[in-house]
Design an enzyme around this catalytic site. Structure first.
Site, PDB file in Angstrom:
ATOM      1  N   THR A  51       1.025  -1.144  -0.054  1.00 49.15           N
ATOM      2  CA  THR A  51       0.148  -0.312   0.004  1.00 49.15           C
ATOM      3  C   THR A  51       0.835   1.204   0.142  1.00 49.15           C
ATOM      4  O   THR A  51       1.494   1.626   0.978  1.00 49.15           O
ATOM      5  CB  THR A  51      -0.964   0.014   1.314  1.00 49.15           C
ATOM      6  OG1 THR A  51      -1.889  -1.103   1.259  1.00 49.15           O
ATOM      7  CG2 THR A  51      -1.783   1.215   1.384  1.00 49.15           C
ATOM      8  N   LYS A 100      -7.283   1.626  -3.768  1.00 48.44           N
ATOM      9  CA  LYS A 100      -6.950   1.242  -2.432  1.00 48.44           C
ATOM     10  C   LYS A 100      -6.770   2.527  -1.493  1.00 48.44           C
ATOM     11  O   LYS A 100      -7.126   2.448  -0.260  1.00 48.44           O
ATOM     12  CB  LYS A 100      -5.577   0.657  -2.508  1.00 48.44           C
ATOM     13  CG  LYS A 100      -4.992   0.090  -1.143  1.00 48.44           C
ATOM     14  CD  LYS A 100      -5.810  -1.021  -0.644  1.00 48.44           C
ATOM     15  CE  LYS A 100      -5.455  -1.571   0.733  1.00 48.44           C
ATOM     16  NZ  LYS A 100      -4.114  -2.395   0.741  1.00 48.44           N
ATOM     17  N   LYS A 120       0.375   5.284   8.805  1.00 45.91           N
ATOM     18  CA  LYS A 120       0.895   5.157   7.057  1.00 45.91           C
ATOM     19  C   LYS A 120      -0.323   5.466   5.985  1.00 45.91           C
ATOM     20  O   LYS A 120       0.079   6.220   5.319  1.00 45.91           O
ATOM     21  CB  LYS A 120       1.658   3.823   6.875  1.00 45.91           C
ATOM     22  CG  LYS A 120       2.168   3.736   5.492  1.00 45.91           C
ATOM     23  CD  LYS A 120       2.467   2.528   5.064  1.00 45.91           C
ATOM     24  CE  LYS A 120       0.914   1.388   4.776  1.00 45.91           C
ATOM     25  NZ  LYS A 120       1.023   0.374   4.047  1.00 45.91           N
TER      26      LYS A 120
END
Length: 1374
Positions: A415, A493, A561
């Site tokens: 990711t 995403k 994150k």
């Protein structure tokens, strides 16, 4: 007295009209007052119109008052025509309102104190939106326990889902506030997500279609985004702003921070202000102004189907021969191993070396760096945590890019930000190696990673996608190809993670606020999960918060994150994302507090720490010792003898219908039937036992089948009892002590045949399993703690799960409110311990017919007191139906416990056949026990793990192959005398519904039955782990129709002997419940019952020889033929024997020779042990101690006396710590053995005085003496043994418990051997004669090496057998 059949309404709206309709359908008379058109519909339903609130309240059992504004209260209730003037005092007032709790609580106080209305509850009525309850009426009610009990029948009749919050009024209004909080946050988050996606160039409808089926989904997103993208006007924002403002006002009054809601409120106000003055403004236009993103044009762009694009890729797969995989973390390891299982060649790398080793163990290739795994690969998969790690993998020292072959593809599944992906693609193009990049972030978790069922959002060039197609296809269940080039997949995403992160943070804010409002958070979760406030993350993460379990399934730092990526992207793309930014700050706060590695649900701790609330919705876990000490002293008299006397007066036979075989775990010398035809029951009744069991195994059945079965058995009991004079009985429905099973259905079924009982008795106390009931709360002991049953893994059972730990509430929960908790009687520990059996009898006799009574107990004495009181009540004519655990049964019939049964008690302790252990239970306790079993007994077990997925989820062919292969392997292992463990794979597979889960259980259990049925070898014993497993194996696989309960193999673990009609008559059958014992319990039982690894130790052999006045031969062996010769002779002569290895033999044969000896000793049918001879090197002996010998000889005879003592003492200490016998030598033999020669002038006899000191100092177990004996051949004039010296040494050693050993037995005359034995020699070392026989056999010509081996073996065997007779050990193996 008001009519209980009448319910009144003051006020009607659409929902309350539905409530009235439900009451009418349920048989209530309903009357109502309202001035609106709904009354016409009400009349058509059959309701009676009233002219005033007063008239609507007249003669009702319950009055439902619909209040939409606080200022309505006076007119409706207290005015001239107010309802209170017509309301009877014992009627219950049900306030249907979501006005602020403070108004409701003031109203309650006024009603109860000023108007003496004792029964008041409030309700919040809504429609459920979950898949299970979609469209059904959901009622949240609160009030005192008495008020709720009074209102319960009406509430149950009105709604299809009822939530009850005991305590002060206002729970409905408070719950609505929490839902409104979530609605507001979710709506603004949905707008931000669509806006960010649109700005990133992703079609809004693509985002919607993917995320509405992903972890970022919420009810608001799924139902409001289409409105946002459509033509819906902005006006409904008014309602959002108003509702959210009310919540913020409440939070302010409570000094409780709601940062996410505060930001959402400001955004909603901004949206409302941008639409002000433009009545035609649509939602989308409003938010375009607020966020500066052209959503309309993005939504008007040409749409496409990402899954169809994926199909084009997967329909035309290219060949991928070799895959590099960097990043073998939790997700990466599952992905890489799945690729291996899909027949790809995978070479992996991870910085964590144990993970690399683990990957190699499952068949993967491993490299030492990203560069090494990237050579010659077609596809490189990068699955690391963040951009920095991805950069290091690709371009750092020993990075991948420099060595990737031309034309290779990189699959980036980390990711990372879309910007990073776009830049990376350009950099790869600059390499001029035709390297292709596929942006392929994944979603789905560890489990889906390992099964190839991930969701993947993929973007890249057509060529790159086609090249990586086989890998993408293997890893994904849902594959979406996103247009827009590299970075588009990460864009989707990113949007998903925006929503997921906000939804976790908002769930934390909502649950913490709910806790501050005083709501039961466990109930609150259930309510919201069925409401418009739900989201995928709410339903997945809030259980962690409520359970206070932050075991990291997905770490909090991951959202630090991921939302950090969102923050950077919104900044670079100039899209103000207020709510996601605040959510990011919450996760940062959690990480700063040290919770970054906990589960991401731990973000709730930010709120808990700031405000002091606790979201955890559990009853407290209590320290067992303190709780038990705090209880009153036990009843001083043991009632067991009284119970036996009372049983003589009370002719009732106790018939226990056991829903699995584990209910026999507290009784002994009782019969159990596995069939229940009338003839079998008549036979039992004629024996007039005090008790017998009927194994129903109904827990493995569906509710309908279980009920039908109980009815059938009860009918047969009635018929059988009528055929025999003076037979009466009491039925016990023995169920699980952790509250699983078909309750109340089985009880209802029994009553339908046996007639109404005076009371149902609920008594799940079970001491051996650590189950206590104290103050009506049922606890499961876990080490030193008492855990409420509702908070254990048992309460999460897929078929029989529950929430309540309080037994009265559990009864209400399981009966779905038919038996309210307030109506359940409780026999307290105080009554048992202070009032005794008479008080119990008085309490039971005072119950109204048809009552339900729960029994508290914390000791066997408590149980016995209750049993004695119950028998007294039965003698007075009372009839009871008992739903109990095992302890009640033994107490009720006055059983006195006996010690656990061991193999020797059944005369099978010397048996050599292997046992069969079958594990079907999947509860976590069983899994821990199996792990410990393999850890402790792995060296003696052969383990076969069968795949539950293949048995229950795959084709019939795969199922049959798995069954057949398992049965064949088990037969082979048992035939080789090995204890064999057959276990189901530990991954729990459940269905979508309880009935589907039961069906899966049935498929697994039936497979275990078929496997056991196909095993032809008779085991030494059978152990079945798990209730369903043990029942099915006994009845279906082993065809037992009856068995005798011999006792217990361990406390709480029944041991049966199967009846003569079974496939293995009389075989010990251990029924090991899934939920009994600590982690070591299963290993403890198996150790006691498993085939003995060695029938004796060397010390045992010498002790028996001492008692029997004979000696044991210790025969030096050098190869397989020698080992077989000794063991074969021992078995034929029924003699114990010692296989002995000399250092020179060890030097040549090494560990394989030792292993051969150990294996031969283990397989032998007579006692054989393995001994290391003449260890004269400390370093060598220290290594030898680890090789599995039973005993060692420490040979320090070449050393000075004091040095010999020191050397021997050191090794003795080490050997004794391993329970090994230690032999030592004092004096020194002359002669040659295995090329080691001691000259005559070096030899010396054993000195008696030195021997006394030597034995005392060293602690040895056996002493090799020098009395003139020699190694090798004796001189021509024969041996000259100092028998008087031997006699003196024996007199000394026998007092010390030390055995005498004589080396150099080869060549000693028979008479001299006999004299040595008479003077105490218990072990003779034999070497030369056996070696000579071997060497002589080689001189005869043989055609083949096999013939040479046979000849040598027979020659040595003859010598060994002769020595066994000479030493007197022949026939002593029994």
């Amino acid at each position: 007295m008001a009519s209980k059949g009448v319910v009144g309404f003051v006020g009607l709206n659409d929902l309350s009209l539905e409530l009235a309709a439900s009451l009418l359908r349920s048989g209530y008379a309903v009357q109502a007052f309202e001035i609106n058109p709904l009354m016409d519909g009400f009349s058509k339903l059959g309701g009676r119109r009233c002219g005033s609130p007063l008239e609507a309240a007249r003669d009702v059992a319950a009055l439902i008052v619909v209040i939409s504004h606080a200022d309505q209260i006076n007119d409706i209730l207290f005015g001239e025509e107010g309802a209170l003037k017509g309301l009877h005092k014992d009627a219950v007032v049900i306030l249907d309102s979501t006005i602020l709790p403070v108004y409701i609580q003031k109203l309650e106080k006024r009603l109860t104190e000023d108007y003496e209305r004792a029964f008041v509850v409030d309700v919040y009525v809504s429609k459920a939106v979950s898949e299970v309850l979609h469209g059904k009426v959901m009622i949240i009610s609160s009030g005192s326990s008495d008020s709720i009990a009074r209102a319960h029948p009406v509430l149950s009749a009105m709604g299809e889902k009822l939530y009850l919050f005991e305590g002060e009024l206002g729970a409905g209004s408070k719950t609505k506030m929490v839902i409104n909080l979530l609605e507001g946050i979710h709506f603004v988050a949905s707008v931000e997500a669509i806006s960010l996606g649109a700005q990133a160039g992703i079609h809004p409808w693509i985002i919607y279609n993917i995320i509405s089926n992903a972890a970022g989904n919420s009810w608001i997103f799924k139902n409001h985004v289409p409105q946002l993208l459509g033509c819906t006007k902005h006006h409904f924002l008014n309602t959002f702003v108003q509702n959210v403002g009310t919540v913020l006002d409440m939070a302010k009054s409570l000094t409780f921070p709601l940062p996410l809601l505060a930001v959402a409120h400001q955004q909603l106000i901004a949206g409302l202000s941008h639409g002000h003055g433009d009545d035609d403004a649509t939602l989308v236009k409003v938010w375009e102004k607020v966020l500066g993103v052209n959503i309309t044009d993005a939504a008007s762009a040409e749409n496409y189907n990402p899954e169809e694009l994926a199909n084009h890729i997967t329909d035309n797969l290219t060949s991928v021969n070799r895959i590099g995989f960097v990043g073998l973390g939790a997700m990466g390891f599952g992905m890489a191993t799945h690729l291996l299982n899909s027949n790809f060649c995978v070479i992996g790398f991870d910085v964590y070396k144990p993970t690399l080793n683990r990957f190699a163990n499952v068949g993967g290739l491993i490299g030492s760096s990203p560069a090494e795994v990237s050579k010659d690969v077609d596809v490189l998969v990068v699955m690391v945590t963040n951009e920095a790690q991805a950069e290091s993998v690709l371009y750092g020292d020993l990075g991948a890019v420099s060595v990737l072959p031309p034309g290779a593809s990189i699959l980036l599944s980390s990711t990372v930000s879309p910007a990073y992906v776009s830049q990376l693609e350009q950099r790869l193009q600059n390499e001029h190696k035709d390297l292709k990049l596929v942006d392929a972030p994944v979603s789905g978790g560890v489990k889906r990673a390992s099964t190839g069922t991930l969701t993947m959002m993929v973007s890249g060039t057509d060529e790159a996608l086609k090249h990586t197609g086989p890998v993408l296809s293997a890893l994904s269940e849902k594959l979406y190809i996103i247009k827009g080039g590299c970075g588009a997949g990460s864009g989707v995403k990113m949007v998903n993670q925006l929503l997921a992160g906000v939804h976790i943070a908002s769930a934390a804010e909502a649950m913490a606020f709910g806790a501050r409002l005083g709501l039961n958070t466990r109930l609150l979760f259930d309510v919201i999960a069925n409401s418009v406030g739900t989201s995928w993350m709410f339903e997945n993460r809030v259980p962690h918060m409520v359970e206070n379990d932050y075991t990291p399934l997905s770490a909090l730092d991951i959202f630090v994150k991921d939302l950090g990526i969102v923050s950077r992207e919104c900044s670079s793309r100039r899209v103000p994302l207020h709510i996601s930014t605040v959510a990011h700050q919450l996760f940062l706060s959690g990480s700063a507090a040290g919770w970054g590695r906990l589960d991401d649900a731990a973000v709730v701790k930010v709120y808990e720490t700031l405000t002091g609330v606790k979201v955890e919705g559990k009853l407290p876990i209590l320290r067992k010792e303190l709780v038990l000490q705090s209880l009153p002293s036990e009843w001083p008299l043991d009632p067991v003898e009284d119970i036996r006397k009372l049983d003589q007066k009370n002719s009732k036979i106790l018939v226990v219908l056991d829903d699995d075989p584990t209910g026999t775990q507290t009784v002994h010398d009782i019969e159990v039937l596995t069939e229940w035809n009338i003839e079998s029951i008549v036979e039992q009744f004629r024996k007039r036992p005090k008790c017998f069991f009927i194994l129903t195994n109904s827990r493995s059945l569906s509710t309908e089948k279980a009920s039908a079965l109980i009815e059938d058995i009860c009918r047969n009991l009635c018929t059988a009892a009528k055929s025999i004079e003076n037979i009466d009985y009491t039925v016990v429905l023995r169920g699980d002590s952790t509250l699983r099973g078909h309750f109340p259905e089985e009880a209802d079924a029994a009553v339908s045949v046996l007639g109404e009982m005076d009371a149902w008795i609920i008594c799940p106390f079970f001491l051996q399993g650590g189950r206590y009931t104290i103050e009506d709360v049922h606890y499961v002991a876990d080490s030193d703690w008492l855990v409420p049953a509702g908070d254990t893994e048992f309460a999460k059972d897929a078929a029989f799960g529950y929430i309540s730990s309080n037994l009265r509430e559990w009864v209400e929960e399981k009966t779905r409110g038919c038996i309210p908790a307030s109506s359940v009687t409780s026999i307290s520990i105080q009554l048992l311990r202070k009032g005794g059996p008479n008080a119990v009898c008085e309490c039971l006799c005072s119950l109204q017919k048809g009552s339900t009574c729960v029994v508290n107990a914390a000791s066997e004495r408590d149980m016995a007191v209750f049993a004695a009181g119950m028998i007294q009540a039965e003698l007075k004519g009372k009839r009871f139906l008992c739903r109990t655990a095992a302890s009640f049964v033994s107490a009720r019939i006055g059983i006195i416990p006996k010690a656990p049964i061991l193999p020797k008690d059944l005369g099978i302790d010397k048996g050599r056949s292997g046992g069969l252990i079958v594990v079907g239970s999947y509860v976590p306790k069983t899994t821990k026990q199996v792990e410990e079993l393999k850890l402790q007994c792995g060296h003696i077990l052969r383990t076969i793990e069968i795949s539950v997925e293949k048995l229950a989820m795959k084709s019939l062919e795969e199922r049959e192959e798995e069954i057949n292969q398992t049965a064949e392997m088990a037969d082979i292992f048992l035939g080789a005398h090995k204890d064999t463990l057959i276990m189901t794979s530990r991954e729990l597979i459940t269905g979508k519904t309880p009935s589907e889960s039961l069906e899966i259980n049935f498929k697994v259990s039936s497979a275990l039955v078929e496997i056991t049925r196909r095993i032809t070898t008779r085991p030494r014993y059978i152990l079945a782990k798990g209730g369903i497993t043990s029942s099915d194996l006994a009845t279906k696989a082993l065809e037992a129709k009856r068995a005798k309960i011999v006792g217990q193999a361990l406390a709480g673990v029944p041991l049966w002997q199967l009846g003569p009609e079974s496939r293995h008559p009389g075989i010990p059958y251990i029924v090991f419940p899934g939920n009994v014992g600590d982690s070591k319990a299963l290993a403890e039982v198996v150790r006691c019952w498993a085939r003995p690894v060695r029938l004796s130790s060397t010390k045992d052999l010498l002790l028996s020889a001492e008692k029997g006045g004979y000696a044991i031969g210790a025969f030096n062996v050098y190869n397989l033929e020698g080992v077989e010769a000794v063991v074969s002779a021992a078995e034929e002569e029924q003699s114990p024997a010692i296989l002995q290895i000399h250092p020179s033999a060890l030097k040549q044969g090494g560990i394989p020779l030792v292993a051969c000896c150990i294996s031969a000793a283990e397989q032998a049918s007579v006692p054989v042990t393995v001994h290391f001879d003449h260890g004269n090197s400390k370093e060598e002996l220290v290594e030898v101690l680890e090789l599995g010998f039973d005993s060692v000889m420490v040979d320090g005879s070449h050393l000075p006396f004091k040095d010999n003592i020191s050397y021997t003492k050191y090794i003795s200490y080490l050997a004794h710590s391993k329970d090994m016998l230690v032999e030592a030598e004092l004096g020194r033999l002359s002669g040659t053995e295995d090329d080691l020669t001691v000259e005559d002038y070096e030899a010396r006899l054993t000195d008696v005085n030195q021997a006394q000191e030597f034995i005392g100092e060293t602690g040895i177990d056996a002493l090799a003496v020098c009395i003139g004996n020699v190694h090798g051949k004796y001189p021509a004039n024969g041996p000259n043994l100092k028998l008087d010296l031997l006699k003196d040494l024996y007199a000394l050693s026998s007092k010390k418990g030390v055995y005498l050993v004589l080396h150099g037995a080869s060549g000693l005359p028979r008479e001299l051997i006999k004299e040595c034995i008479e003077r105490g020699v218990r072990k003779f070392n034999v070497n030369t004669e056996v070696r000579k026989a071997y060497m002589d056999s080689l001189s005869s010509h043989k055609k083949d090496l096999v013939h040479v081996m046979v000849s040598a073996k027979e020659a040595m065997k003859a010598v060994v057998a002769e020595k066994m007779h000479l030493f007197g050990s022949a026939g002593k193996a029994c």
